[in-house]
Design a protein around this motif. Sequence first.
Motif, PDB file in Angstrom:
ATOM      1  N   PRO A 102      -6.089  -1.910  -6.379  1.00  0.00           N
ATOM      2  CA  PRO A 102      -6.546  -0.598  -5.891  1.00  0.00           C
ATOM      3  C   PRO A 102      -7.762  -0.082  -6.660  1.00  0.00           C
ATOM      4  N   LEU A 103      -7.913  -0.478  -7.921  1.00  0.00           N
ATOM      5  CA  LEU A 103      -9.093  -0.035  -8.663  1.00  0.00           C
ATOM      6  C   LEU A 103     -10.366  -0.573  -8.019  1.00  0.00           C
ATOM      7  N   ARG A 104     -10.296  -1.818  -7.546  1.00  0.00           N
ATOM      8  CA  ARG A 104     -11.455  -2.379  -6.838  1.00  0.00           C
ATOM      9  C   ARG A 104     -11.671  -1.685  -5.501  1.00  0.00           C
ATOM     10  N   LEU A 105     -10.586  -1.376  -4.820  1.00  0.00           N
ATOM     11  CA  LEU A 105     -10.715  -0.645  -3.555  1.00  0.00           C
ATOM     12  C   LEU A 105     -11.316   0.745  -3.789  1.00  0.00           C
ATOM     13  N   LEU A 106     -10.879   1.398  -4.870  1.00  0.00           N
ATOM     14  CA  LEU A 106     -11.400   2.719  -5.195  1.00  0.00           C
ATOM     15  C   LEU A 106     -12.894   2.663  -5.495  1.00  0.00           C
ATOM     16  N   HIS A 149     -15.071   0.829  -4.267  1.00  0.00           N
ATOM     17  CA  HIS A 149     -15.834   0.704  -3.020  1.00  0.00           C
ATOM     18  C   HIS A 149     -15.428   1.738  -1.970  1.00  0.00           C
ATOM     19  N   GLU A 150     -14.576   2.685  -2.382  1.00  0.00           N
ATOM     20  CA  GLU A 150     -14.107   3.767  -1.506  1.00  0.00           C
ATOM     21  C   GLU A 150     -13.501   3.246  -0.200  1.00  0.00           C
ATOM     22  N   CYS A 151     -12.658   2.239  -0.328  1.00  0.00           N
ATOM     23  CA  CYS A 151     -11.932   1.670   0.821  1.00  0.00           C
ATOM     24  C   CYS A 151     -10.605   2.420   0.953  1.00  0.00           C
ATOM     25  N   TRP A 152     -10.671   3.632   1.506  1.00  0.00           N
ATOM     26  CA  TRP A 152      -9.513   4.528   1.499  1.00  0.00           C
ATOM     27  C   TRP A 152      -8.334   3.986   2.299  1.00  0.00           C
ATOM     28  N   GLU A 153      -8.589   3.350   3.419  1.00  0.00           N
ATOM     29  CA  GLU A 153      -7.480   2.801   4.214  1.00  0.00           C
ATOM     30  C   GLU A 153      -6.745   1.719   3.424  1.00  0.00           C
ATOM     31  N   GLY A 154      -7.470   0.861   2.737  1.00  0.00           N
ATOM     32  CA  GLY A 154      -6.859  -0.167   1.897  1.00  0.00           C
ATOM     33  C   GLY A 154      -6.065   0.441   0.755  1.00  0.00           C
ATOM     34  N   VAL A 155      -6.576   1.522   0.182  1.00  0.00           N
ATOM     35  CA  VAL A 155      -5.875   2.226  -0.903  1.00  0.00           C
ATOM     36  C   VAL A 155      -4.559   2.791  -0.393  1.00  0.00           C
ATOM     37  N   TRP A 187      -2.079  -0.056   0.142  1.00  0.00           N
ATOM     38  CA  TRP A 187      -1.560  -0.520  -1.151  1.00  0.00           C
ATOM     39  C   TRP A 187      -0.532   0.464  -1.703  1.00  0.00           C
ATOM     40  N   SER A 188      -0.823   1.756  -1.584  1.00  0.00           N
ATOM     41  CA  SER A 188       0.064   2.787  -2.134  1.00  0.00           C
ATOM     42  C   SER A 188       1.448   2.780  -1.487  1.00  0.00           C
ATOM     43  N   ARG A 189       1.511   2.431  -0.211  1.00  0.00           N
ATOM     44  CA  ARG A 189       2.810   2.391   0.479  1.00  0.00           C
ATOM     45  C   ARG A 189       3.741   1.344  -0.120  1.00  0.00           C
ATOM     46  N   ALA A 209       0.238   8.392  -7.374  1.00  0.00           N
ATOM     47  CA  ALA A 209      -0.357   9.723  -7.513  1.00  0.00           C
ATOM     48  C   ALA A 209      -1.761   9.625  -8.102  1.00  0.00           C
ATOM     49  N   TYR A 210      -1.948   8.749  -9.087  1.00  0.00           N
ATOM     50  CA  TYR A 210      -3.281   8.565  -9.668  1.00  0.00           C
ATOM     51  C   TYR A 210      -4.262   8.076  -8.609  1.00  0.00           C
ATOM     52  N   VAL A 211      -3.865   7.085  -7.837  1.00  0.00           N
ATOM     53  CA  VAL A 211      -4.736   6.523  -6.803  1.00  0.00           C
ATOM     54  C   VAL A 211      -5.070   7.599  -5.762  1.00  0.00           C
ATOM     55  N   ALA A 212      -4.083   8.396  -5.380  1.00  0.00           N
ATOM     56  CA  ALA A 212      -4.329   9.488  -4.431  1.00  0.00           C
ATOM     57  C   ALA A 212      -5.289  10.506  -5.039  1.00  0.00           C
ATOM     58  N   GLY A 213      -5.105  10.804  -6.319  1.00  0.00           N
ATOM     59  CA  GLY A 213      -6.001  11.738  -6.992  1.00  0.00           C
ATOM     60  C   GLY A 213      -7.434  11.243  -6.987  1.00  0.00           C
ATOM     61  N   ARG A 214      -7.603   9.936  -7.196  1.00  0.00           N
ATOM     62  CA  ARG A 214      -8.951   9.359  -7.162  1.00  0.00           C
ATOM     63  C   ARG A 214      -9.580   9.546  -5.783  1.00  0.00           C
ATOM     64  N   GLN A 215      -8.791   9.327  -4.744  1.00  0.00           N
ATOM     65  CA  GLN A 215      -9.326   9.503  -3.394  1.00  0.00           C
ATOM     66  C   GLN A 215      -9.673  10.974  -3.159  1.00  0.00           C
ATOM     67  N   TRP A 216      -8.791  11.871  -3.533  1.00  0.00           N
ATOM     68  CA  TRP A 216      -9.009  13.287  -3.262  1.00  0.00           C
ATOM     69  C   TRP A 216     -10.198  13.843  -4.047  1.00  0.00           C
TER      70      TRP A 216
END
Length: 160
Positions: free
Chosen positions: A10-14, A16-22, A25-27, A36-43
């Motif tokens: 997910p760090l690589r996805l983040l 490149h801002e690949c939100w759908e992939g993030v 992965w989170s599911r 929560a951290y990954v969601a925070g990065r997106q938000w």
Amino acid sequence: IASFKSFQYPLRLLKHECWEGVRLWSRHQPIREVTAYVAGRQWVATGCFEAAREAFLHAEGAAEKVVGSIQGAYGDPSSSGVAYNVHVAELFATYQGDLQDEYIFLRKAAILAESPGGDGFLGQRLWSAIFDKAVNLERWEEACEALLRIESFESCIRLL
């Protein structure tokens, strides 16, 4: 499958801002704090700063994992909280979030850095940054408190 389950994925996805992939992965992530951290990065990247703040606060339990993955190795667990909060404050600064959010996470980092075994030099640098943020936020009592925690505060006096 192993790479999909690792936190590097997910760090690589983040990056490149690949939100759908993030989100996908989170599911499949069993550790809620990491999600929560990954969601925070997106938000924070999409300007949802209030939601990002709440997510990052919830993710503090995964600070060691997050910091270890970002820095490439697991460090001292006592300093991972400091590094995590500095990292989150930098994210808010990078994405031009609310100065208040940056202030909150820097303050948490400084308090952790002051704890026994913490990095006193880093703590001093953090209190200087907190002083600057408090002045910009016109939070005078908190600026005074930060100033009192700085050993060599002469450079801060010029700001006033």
